[in-house]
Design a protein around this motif. Structure first.
Motif, PDB file in Angstrom:
ATOM      1  N   SER A  52       0.583  -1.299   0.031  1.00 28.15           N
ATOM      2  CA  SER A  52       0.019  -0.003   0.000  1.00 28.15           C
ATOM      3  C   SER A  52       0.832   1.359   0.034  1.00 28.15           C
ATOM      4  O   SER A  52       0.424   2.319  -0.576  1.00 28.15           O
ATOM      5  N   ILE A 281      -8.217  -4.160  -3.135  1.00 22.82           N
ATOM      6  CA  ILE A 281      -8.822  -4.038  -1.829  1.00 22.82           C
ATOM      7  C   ILE A 281      -7.891  -3.101  -1.257  1.00 22.82           C
ATOM      8  O   ILE A 281      -8.287  -1.904  -0.433  1.00 22.82           O
ATOM      9  N   LYS A 282      -6.563  -3.056  -1.117  1.00 23.90           N
ATOM     10  CA  LYS A 282      -5.575  -2.374  -0.615  1.00 23.90           C
ATOM     11  C   LYS A 282      -5.814  -0.964  -0.982  1.00 23.90           C
ATOM     12  O   LYS A 282      -5.642  -0.014  -0.366  1.00 23.90           O
ATOM     13  N   CYS A 284      -8.394   0.331  -2.549  1.00 25.24           N
ATOM     14  CA  CYS A 284      -9.456   1.013  -2.195  1.00 25.24           C
ATOM     15  C   CYS A 284      -9.385   1.533  -1.001  1.00 25.24           C
ATOM     16  O   CYS A 284      -9.851   2.518  -0.545  1.00 25.24           O
ATOM     17  N   LYS A 285      -8.759   0.899   0.046  1.00 24.44           N
ATOM     18  CA  LYS A 285      -8.754   1.352   1.496  1.00 24.44           C
ATOM     19  C   LYS A 285      -8.013   2.703   1.490  1.00 24.44           C
ATOM     20  O   LYS A 285      -8.046   3.554   2.197  1.00 24.44           O
ATOM     21  N   GLY A 288     -10.291   5.404   0.076  1.00 22.33           N
ATOM     22  CA  GLY A 288     -11.432   5.578   0.822  1.00 22.33           C
ATOM     23  C   GLY A 288     -12.677   4.986   0.065  1.00 22.33           C
ATOM     24  O   GLY A 288     -13.948   5.429   0.490  1.00 22.33           O
ATOM     25  N   GLY A 309     -10.515  -8.832   4.606  1.00 21.70           N
ATOM     26  CA  GLY A 309     -10.637  -7.481   4.337  1.00 21.70           C
ATOM     27  C   GLY A 309     -12.019  -7.256   3.316  1.00 21.70           C
ATOM     28  O   GLY A 309     -12.344  -6.015   3.150  1.00 21.70           O
ATOM     29  N   LYS A 311     -15.883  -6.610   2.887  1.00 28.89           N
ATOM     30  CA  LYS A 311     -16.992  -6.242   3.684  1.00 28.89           C
ATOM     31  C   LYS A 311     -18.339  -6.299   3.140  1.00 28.89           C
ATOM     32  O   LYS A 311     -19.483  -6.403   3.494  1.00 28.89           O
TER      33      LYS A 311
END
Length: 398
Positions: A52, A281-282, A284-285, A288, A309, A311
């Protein structure tokens, strides 16, 4: 019968000292066989192995020009990396090929470069056709909007809204699955769904009717959508969080969706390997964004449940290879074992496709669905807000 596409080698050919002839190329009409290779897209797996911190760092400048022999080596390496990724995908039950299997790009006869064209270069189904076109489309977009420019544009992007929180709040308020209403003009299987298509007005009607979130189709060729529709809805003051409904195959698309006002994105397990999904997904985190990871069979379901991770898990009742729909697919995938894993991980299950009546909504809710994504049965209604009330069997507006 296999055909042969002949292309002039990229090295200029001269018949006399000091005289260089212009380059000549011959290309097949199909958009799926690219005759130009981007040096910036060579090491695909290396890009996905960035952590990330690397993903959030400034993208380095393009490499300096390379010689013809180096260029040939890079093209061959790109093909080898692509083949490796296909092999990894096959071990995970993924049958969708990211690119046409054209084979190593270099076959020389004199000054000519040959590429073999075969039956394997024809898409097997509509999803593969979409993915192949997306690969060509992305190469063009990235030339116009390099990743470094998207990262600079993030500063002007509106803040993301809580997509998951909106779904939970709607479910608690109504006792019914939270609604993700889809702004969708057309589909490959149904054609144009609404001739008088105004994305902003449809979005406003959905919000008025009680939708918790909105899904906006951004694919242009097959669904007649656009990122401009996404941006227009966001800029119109719509409060519902927005899902960018796109066929995502590269992280570049996540950044682009974010700059256009997306609060969530769709990741399709039928196309993406486990490594792809974990990596995205990393990203996206960092951005946000919420990630709705979509499955449509048992193999994909078990793969996704094994990834940390996640959801939001979407169960698509439409087979994306044949486009046939069966809502019993939701109940079949939500057996006792998988339901327990979902509960332990706190995952929201989203039912997708084939939902037209209150009975359909009740069926998937009883199976364990907490949210639904509905497009066709709503967008075709003269009054989409009234269509929502008819779908749920009651008025769910605030």
């Amino acid at each position: 019968m296999e055909g042969v596409i002949a292309l002039m080698r990229s090295v200029p050919v001269s018949t006399k000292p000091g005289v260089v002839l212009p380059r000549i190329s011959a290309r097949r009409s199909s958009p799926y066989i690219s005759t130009n290779f981007s040096k910036r897209d060579v090491c695909l797996i290396r890009a996905q192995q960035l952590d990330s911190r690397e993903a959030s760092a400034t993208v380095p400048p393009p490499p300096p020009p390379v010689s013809d022999s180096q260029d040939n080596a890079l093209k061959l390496k790109e093909w080898e990396v692509g083949r490796l990724k296909e092999e990894v995908a096959a071990t995970q039950g993924i049958t969708i090929r990211r690119r046409p299997p054209t084979g190593p790009p270099m076959h020389y006869v004199g000054p000519f470069e040959f590429r073999i064209q075969s039956e394997g270069n024809t898409p097997r189904n509509i999803l593969e056709e979409i993915v192949w076109h997306k690969d060509v489309e992305l190469a063009q977009w990235k030339e116009k909007k390099p990743l470094v420019s998207l990262k600079k544009a993030l500063g002007a992007a509106p803040p993301t809204r809580d997509f998951i929180g909106a779904l939970r709040a709607a479910q608690q308020r109504t006792g019914l699955p939270g609604l993700i209403a889809e702004v969708k003009k057309a589909s490959p299987s149904r054609g144009v769904l609404r001739e008088d298509f105004d994305p902003v007005e449809i979005a406003k009607a959905y919000e008025k009717g009680g939708a918790a979130c909105l899904s906006v189709l951004t694919d242009e060729k097959f669904f007649q959508g656009s990122y401009e529709n996404l941006a227009a809805i966001r800029n119109a003051g719509i409060k519902c969080p927005l899902l960018c409904k796109e066929f995502i195959v590269e992280a570049w698309q996540l950044f682009y969706a974010r700059t256009k006002g997306a609060d969530a994105v769709l990741l399709i397990a039928a196309v993406l390997t486990d490594l792809d999904i974990k990596y995205m997904i990393k990203i996206c985190k960092i951005l946000g964004l919420a990630a709705l990871v979509e499955v449509h069979n048992e193999r994909e379901m078990d793969r996704v449940l094994g990834i940390d991770g996640i959801k939001l898990l979407g169960i698509n009742n439409r087979n994306l290879e044949t486009f046939t729909v069966d809502i019993s697919n939701t109940r079949n995938l939500l057996d006792a074992r998988r339901t327990e894993i979902i509960r332990e991980k706190g995952i929201i299950v989203v039912g997708e496709s084939g939902l037209f009546t209150p009975a359909d909504i009740a069926y998937v809710q009883e199976a364990g669905v907490e949210a639904v994504l509905v497009g066709e049965s709503l967008v075709k209604q003269p009054d989409p807000a009234l269509g929502i009330a008819n779908l749920f069997g009651k008025d769910i507006s605030v």
